[in-house]
Design an enzyme around this catalytic site. Structure first.
Site, short mmCIF file in Angstrom:
data_model
loop_
_atom_site.label_atom_id
_atom_site.label_comp_id
_atom_site.label_asym_id
_atom_site.label_seq_id
_atom_site.Cartn_x
_atom_site.Cartn_y
_atom_site.Cartn_z
N GLU A 110 0.87 -1.17 0.00
CA GLU A 110 0.00 0.00 0.00
C GLU A 110 0.90 1.22 0.00
O GLU A 110 1.81 1.33 0.83
CB GLU A 110 -0.91 0.02 1.23
CG GLU A 110 -1.83 1.23 1.30
CD GLU A 110 -2.70 1.24 2.55
OE1 GLU A 110 -3.65 2.04 2.61
OE2 GLU A 110 -2.42 0.46 3.49
N GLU A 196 -8.91 10.00 5.56
CA GLU A 196 -9.04 9.08 6.68
C GLU A 196 -9.27 9.91 7.95
O GLU A 196 -8.35 10.56 8.45
CB GLU A 196 -7.78 8.23 6.87
CG GLU A 196 -7.53 7.25 5.76
CD GLU A 196 -6.26 6.44 5.98
OE1 GLU A 196 -6.27 5.23 5.70
OE2 GLU A 196 -5.24 7.02 6.42
#
Length: 215
Positions: A110, A196
């Site tokens: 990621e 986020e």
């Protein structure tokens, strides 16, 4: 992470409009996505409390890309203009790229590109410290590395907030291949862009212009 606490993700189902998926935060009161001539405009609203140091969701758009080896990608050009309002916001604004041994298998890497870390938000890190400070796409970033389940996570965190980004995301992959051991055979699986949230109230992320194109 926040204050040394490793973050965790809680992703939700997405809906798709014109090849772009949007994943909302669980506590969203509203969200919107519009597209015009390849440029996206969208916003998300949220309020979160408790669970200090933990990511609550990832409200994001995912643009359709050709899933192929990262070594064969020429460019991932993107622009992103955004602003954030609200109270006591701890959150990021970030691209999120996943790669794996195959197009549909489990992600192995990621790569996050944080354009901003609001309120002391911080990335996954094995040590809590940056492993490098680099200039990519004309901007300076601190690079962090750490595990998230089976994945290795690289996070580029902008030294100063970038409210209007214009650059090639592939430059980050090229750097990781040449300097941090990211295998050239990895397959690009997806590219997202969003926020986020850790905590805050009456938060609104507004994207006034977003584009992404692959060559």
């Amino acid at each position: 992470m926040v204050n040394g606490t490793t973050k965790s993700k809680d992703l939700t189902q997405s809906t798709t409009t014109s090849g772009v998926a949007i994943k909302p935060p669980l506590a969203a009161s509203a969200r919107a996505l519009t597209a015009s001539a390849g440029t996206l405009k969208w916003h998300t609203k949220w309020s979160w409390a408790g669970g200090a140091g933990h990511v609550k969701s990832y409200a994001n758009v995912v643009t359709k890309v050709t899933q192929k080896a990262i070594s064969s990608i020429s460019s991932l050009s993107s622009t992103w203009t955004w602003n954030y309002t609200g109270s006591n916001i701890i959150a990021n604004v970030a691209y999120d790229i996943f790669t794996g041994a195959s197009a549909t298998g489990s992600a192995q890497y990621e790569v996050m590109i944080w354009l901003s870390a609001l309120g002391g938000a911080g990335p996954i890190s094995s040590t809590g410290s940056a492993i490098a400070t680099v200039t990519v796409a004309g901007k300076q970033f601190k690079l962090y590395k750490g595990p998230n389940g089976q994945m290795t996570v690289f996070s580029f965190v902008a030294v100063s907030p970038i409210n209007s980004f214009n650059g090639d995301l592939n430059a980050f992959l090229v750097y990781l291949r040449s300097s941090q051991g990211l295998p050239a055979s990895q397959i690009l699986q997806s590219v997202g862009a969003g926020t986020e949230p850790f905590s805050g109230s009456n938060a609104v992320l507004t994207t006034t212009a977003f584009t992404l194109s692959q060559k």
